[in-house]
Structures are given as structure tokens and as C-alpha cells.
Scaffold this motif. Structure first.
Motif, PDB file in Angstrom:
ATOM      1  N   LEU A  76      24.343  31.066  25.399  1.00  0.00           N
ATOM      2  CA  LEU A  76      24.596  31.850  26.785  1.00  0.00           C
ATOM      3  C   LEU A  76      25.940  31.454  27.158  1.00  0.00           C
ATOM      4  CD1 LEU A  76      21.045  31.847  28.310  1.00  0.00           C
ATOM      5  CD2 LEU A  76      22.339  33.813  27.151  1.00  0.00           C
ATOM      6  N   GLU A  77      26.450  30.256  27.332  1.00  0.00           N
ATOM      7  CA  GLU A  77      27.752  29.769  27.762  1.00  0.00           C
ATOM      8  C   GLU A  77      28.806  30.608  26.802  1.00  0.00           C
ATOM      9  OE1 GLU A  77      30.038  25.719  28.643  1.00  0.00           O
ATOM     10  OE2 GLU A  77      27.950  25.704  28.885  1.00  0.00           O
ATOM     11  N   ARG A  78      28.621  30.398  25.521  1.00  0.00           N
ATOM     12  CA  ARG A  78      29.699  30.966  24.611  1.00  0.00           C
ATOM     13  C   ARG A  78      29.741  32.489  24.842  1.00  0.00           C
ATOM     14  NH1 ARG A  78      29.886  29.915  18.417  1.00  0.00           N
ATOM     15  NH2 ARG A  78      30.194  27.921  19.220  1.00  0.00           N
ATOM     16  N   PHE A  79      28.430  33.194  24.965  1.00  0.00           N
ATOM     17  CA  PHE A  79      28.719  34.717  25.145  1.00  0.00           C
ATOM     18  C   PHE A  79      29.209  35.068  26.360  1.00  0.00           C
ATOM     19  CE2 PHE A  79      26.086  38.352  26.697  1.00  0.00           C
ATOM     20  CZ  PHE A  79      26.576  39.260  26.030  1.00  0.00           C
ATOM     21  N   TYR A  80      28.874  34.382  27.567  1.00  0.00           N
ATOM     22  CA  TYR A  80      29.144  34.879  28.781  1.00  0.00           C
ATOM     23  C   TYR A  80      30.661  34.410  28.861  1.00  0.00           C
ATOM     24  CZ  TYR A  80      25.177  37.494  29.845  1.00  0.00           C
ATOM     25  OH  TYR A  80      24.266  38.485  30.059  1.00  0.00           O
ATOM     26  N   ALA A  81      31.254  33.577  28.348  1.00  0.00           N
ATOM     27  CA  ALA A  81      32.576  33.510  28.445  1.00  0.00           C
ATOM     28  C   ALA A  81      33.249  34.315  27.681  1.00  0.00           C
ATOM     29  CB  ALA A  81      33.101  31.900  27.718  1.00  0.00           C
ATOM     30  N   ARG A  82      32.877  34.971  26.743  1.00  0.00           N
ATOM     31  CA  ARG A  82      33.723  36.068  25.947  1.00  0.00           C
ATOM     32  C   ARG A  82      33.278  37.029  26.711  1.00  0.00           C
ATOM     33  NH1 ARG A  82      31.208  34.551  19.889  1.00  0.00           N
ATOM     34  NH2 ARG A  82      32.790  33.085  19.472  1.00  0.00           N
ATOM     35  N   VAL A  83      32.321  37.415  27.200  1.00  0.00           N
ATOM     36  CA  VAL A  83      32.055  38.763  28.257  1.00  0.00           C
ATOM     37  C   VAL A  83      33.173  38.483  29.366  1.00  0.00           C
ATOM     38  CG1 VAL A  83      30.508  39.755  29.969  1.00  0.00           C
ATOM     39  CG2 VAL A  83      29.595  39.139  27.594  1.00  0.00           C
ATOM     40  N   ARG A  84      33.228  37.568  29.930  1.00  0.00           N
ATOM     41  CA  ARG A  84      34.175  37.299  31.354  1.00  0.00           C
ATOM     42  C   ARG A  84      35.465  37.293  30.837  1.00  0.00           C
ATOM     43  NH1 ARG A  84      32.533  32.015  33.822  1.00  0.00           N
ATOM     44  NH2 ARG A  84      33.890  32.636  35.431  1.00  0.00           N
ATOM     45  N   ALA A  85      35.959  37.242  29.584  1.00  0.00           N
ATOM     46  CA  ALA A  85      37.195  37.496  29.102  1.00  0.00           C
ATOM     47  C   ALA A  85      37.779  38.864  28.454  1.00  0.00           C
ATOM     48  CB  ALA A  85      37.556  36.117  27.928  1.00  0.00           C
ATOM     49  N   ASP A  86      36.476  39.696  28.373  1.00  0.00           N
ATOM     50  CA  ASP A  86      36.773  40.871  27.878  1.00  0.00           C
ATOM     51  C   ASP A  86      37.363  41.808  29.047  1.00  0.00           C
ATOM     52  OD1 ASP A  86      35.748  42.717  25.501  1.00  0.00           O
ATOM     53  OD2 ASP A  86      35.323  43.975  27.640  1.00  0.00           O
ATOM     54  N   GLN A  87      38.372  42.485  28.409  1.00  0.00           N
ATOM     55  CA  GLN A  87      39.181  43.411  29.317  1.00  0.00           C
ATOM     56  C   GLN A  87      38.274  44.385  30.018  1.00  0.00           C
ATOM     57  OE1 GLN A  87      42.286  45.161  27.193  1.00  0.00           O
ATOM     58  NE2 GLN A  87      41.030  47.026  26.419  1.00  0.00           N
ATOM     59  N   ASP A  88      37.223  45.057  29.328  1.00  0.00           N
ATOM     60  CA  ASP A  88      36.297  46.036  30.221  1.00  0.00           C
ATOM     61  C   ASP A  88      35.165  45.500  30.954  1.00  0.00           C
ATOM     62  OD1 ASP A  88      37.936  48.326  29.188  1.00  0.00           O
ATOM     63  OD2 ASP A  88      37.088  48.119  27.146  1.00  0.00           O
ATOM     64  N   LEU A  89      34.371  44.389  30.329  1.00  0.00           N
ATOM     65  CA  LEU A  89      33.454  43.933  30.868  1.00  0.00           C
ATOM     66  C   LEU A  89      33.733  42.900  31.966  1.00  0.00           C
ATOM     67  CD1 LEU A  89      31.186  43.580  27.669  1.00  0.00           C
ATOM     68  CD2 LEU A  89      31.180  45.303  29.271  1.00  0.00           C
ATOM     69  N   GLY A  90      34.622  41.991  31.567  1.00  0.00           N
ATOM     70  CA  GLY A  90      35.120  40.943  32.409  1.00  0.00           C
ATOM     71  C   GLY A  90      34.960  41.196  33.808  1.00  0.00           C
ATOM     72  N   PRO A  91      35.767  42.280  34.309  1.00  0.00           N
ATOM     73  CA  PRO A  91      36.060  42.720  35.672  1.00  0.00           C
ATOM     74  C   PRO A  91      34.714  42.745  36.517  1.00  0.00           C
ATOM     75  CG  PRO A  91      37.802  43.736  34.636  1.00  0.00           C
ATOM     76  CD  PRO A  91      36.658  43.151  33.572  1.00  0.00           C
ATOM     77  N   VAL A  92      33.725  43.579  35.924  1.00  0.00           N
ATOM     78  CA  VAL A  92      32.432  43.985  36.497  1.00  0.00           C
ATOM     79  C   VAL A  92      31.630  42.475  36.581  1.00  0.00           C
ATOM     80  CG1 VAL A  92      30.357  45.109  36.156  1.00  0.00           C
ATOM     81  CG2 VAL A  92      32.587  46.397  35.449  1.00  0.00           C
ATOM     82  N   PHE A  93      31.523  41.689  35.444  1.00  0.00           N
ATOM     83  CA  PHE A  93      30.715  40.411  35.782  1.00  0.00           C
ATOM     84  C   PHE A  93      31.386  39.612  36.385  1.00  0.00           C
ATOM     85  CE2 PHE A  93      28.852  42.372  31.766  1.00  0.00           C
ATOM     86  CZ  PHE A  93      27.461  41.931  31.897  1.00  0.00           C
ATOM     87  N   ASN A  94      32.694  39.324  36.517  1.00  0.00           N
ATOM     88  CA  ASN A  94      33.359  38.471  37.336  1.00  0.00           C
ATOM     89  C   ASN A  94      33.079  38.774  38.807  1.00  0.00           C
ATOM     90  OD1 ASN A  94      34.082  36.543  35.433  1.00  0.00           O
ATOM     91  ND2 ASN A  94      35.717  37.971  34.833  1.00  0.00           N
ATOM     92  N   ASP A  95      33.117  40.220  39.064  1.00  0.00           N
ATOM     93  CA  ASP A  95      32.985  40.263  40.469  1.00  0.00           C
ATOM     94  C   ASP A  95      31.377  40.193  41.028  1.00  0.00           C
ATOM     95  OD1 ASP A  95      35.736  41.153  40.545  1.00  0.00           O
ATOM     96  OD2 ASP A  95      35.383  43.272  40.580  1.00  0.00           O
ATOM     97  N   ALA A  96      30.770  40.590  39.843  1.00  0.00           N
ATOM     98  CA  ALA A  96      29.161  40.654  40.440  1.00  0.00           C
ATOM     99  C   ALA A  96      28.546  39.037  40.352  1.00  0.00           C
ATOM    100  CB  ALA A  96      28.471  41.159  39.296  1.00  0.00           C
ATOM    101  N   ILE A  97      29.268  38.272  39.710  1.00  0.00           N
ATOM    102  CA  ILE A  97      28.503  36.696  39.788  1.00  0.00           C
ATOM    103  C   ILE A  97      29.607  35.942  40.575  1.00  0.00           C
ATOM    104  CG2 ILE A  97      27.764  34.998  38.322  1.00  0.00           C
ATOM    105  CD1 ILE A  97      26.197  37.751  38.162  1.00  0.00           C
ATOM    106  N   GLY A  98      28.860  35.224  41.492  1.00  0.00           N
ATOM    107  CA  GLY A  98      29.649  34.350  42.193  1.00  0.00           C
ATOM    108  C   GLY A  98      29.584  32.947  41.763  1.00  0.00           C
ATOM    109  N   ASP A  99      28.428  32.551  41.038  1.00  0.00           N
ATOM    110  CA  ASP A  99      28.131  31.193  40.631  1.00  0.00           C
ATOM    111  C   ASP A  99      27.521  31.069  39.561  1.00  0.00           C
ATOM    112  OD1 ASP A  99      27.001  28.452  40.284  1.00  0.00           O
ATOM    113  OD2 ASP A  99      25.896  28.521  42.074  1.00  0.00           O
ATOM    114  N   TRP A 100      28.658  30.915  38.533  1.00  0.00           N
ATOM    115  CA  TRP A 100      27.924  31.513  37.097  1.00  0.00           C
ATOM    116  C   TRP A 100      27.190  30.045  36.541  1.00  0.00           C
ATOM    117  CZ3 TRP A 100      28.254  35.089  33.685  1.00  0.00           C
ATOM    118  CH2 TRP A 100      28.854  36.146  34.035  1.00  0.00           C
TER     119      TRP A 100
END
Length: 130
Positions: free
Chosen positions: A17-41
Motif C-alpha cells: 500500500l505504501e508503494r502503491f499510494y506513493a505512485r498514486v500521489r505522484a501521478d499527474q492525474d490522480l495525485g492532485p485528487v488524492f493529495n487534496d483529499a488525504i491530510g494524514d497519509w
């Protein structure tokens, strides 16, 4: 699922999960949504570990409502984002777990993504009053 497979999932789940969500957070399309939605990773990764433990092992650890959590961000979540999310999930699971478990995790993720996508993006118009 046998005990060996269950043990493999339990052992690898946090790192996966750590590796997967690091990739999601770095993704140009997914990252902004996930990074704005999650305050405490750190906390959220624990919740996700509980979720996937419940999905894969029927552990009952997860007590939340994933549909409601995602619906809050519905206007920012588009159908093609689910395809991208699933591609990153497939890559990560293929790298980190044995092939039979990867296939099972990918199948379950696809069902979850389909349910979320339908709930968020496909609404029937309200019937007009007669």
C-alpha cells in the motif's frame, strides 16, 4: 485462500500500500485528487490496510464506508481515473505478491473500482413529475 497465501498478504500489505499510494500521489492525474483529499497519509495507510485485510482475508478490521468517502470527492473523480488507478494497482501487485494473489487482488480492485465509478459518475436523471 490457504494459510500461506493469507500470511503472504498480511506480511506484504503495508509495504504494498505504501508503494502503491506513493505512485498514486505522484501521478499527474490522480495525485492532485488524492493529495487534496488525504491530510494524514500515515493514518490513511492504516485505514487502507484494514480495508484490504477485510477485502482479501475477511478480517473484519475495516469499519468505514468507502462509498461515502469517495462520493465526497465525486466532482473531481472521472471514469478514466479508475483505469489509471487500476493500472498502477496491477503494476504494484504484480511486483510485490505471488501471481495468484496478484490476480485475486486485481480482480477485487476492479470490482471495487467499477462500483465506485458507477456510483460517482453515472446517475440516472430524476423522473419528471406528471
Amino acid at each position: 485462500m490457504d494459510a500461506t497465501q493469507a500470511a503472504e498478504i498480511q506480511a506484504v500489505l503495508p509495504a504494498l500500500l505504501e508503494r502503491f499510494y506513493a505512485r498514486v500521489r505522484a501521478d499527474q492525474d490522480l495525485g492532485p485528487v488524492f493529495n487534496d483529499a488525504i491530510g494524514d497519509w500515515d493514518h490513511h495507510l492504516g485505514v487502507l490496510a484494514d480495508f484490504w485485510s477485510s477485502v482479501m482475508l475477511a478480517s473484519g478490521r475495516y469499519k468505514g464506508n468507502p462509498m461515502l468517502a469517495h462520493m465526497q470527492h465525486g466532482p473531481r473523480i472521472h471514469p478514466e481515473m479508475f483505469e489509471r488507478w487500476l493500472a498502477i494497482w496491477a503494476r504494484t501487485t504484480d511486483e510485490m505478491v505471488s501471481p495468484p494473489i496478484a490476480v485475486e487482488m486485481q480482480t477485487k480492485a476492479a470490482r471495487i473500482a467499477q462500483s465506485l465509478n458507477l456510483a460517482i459518475n453515472f446517475r440516472l436523471p430524476k423522473a419528471e413529475a406528471s
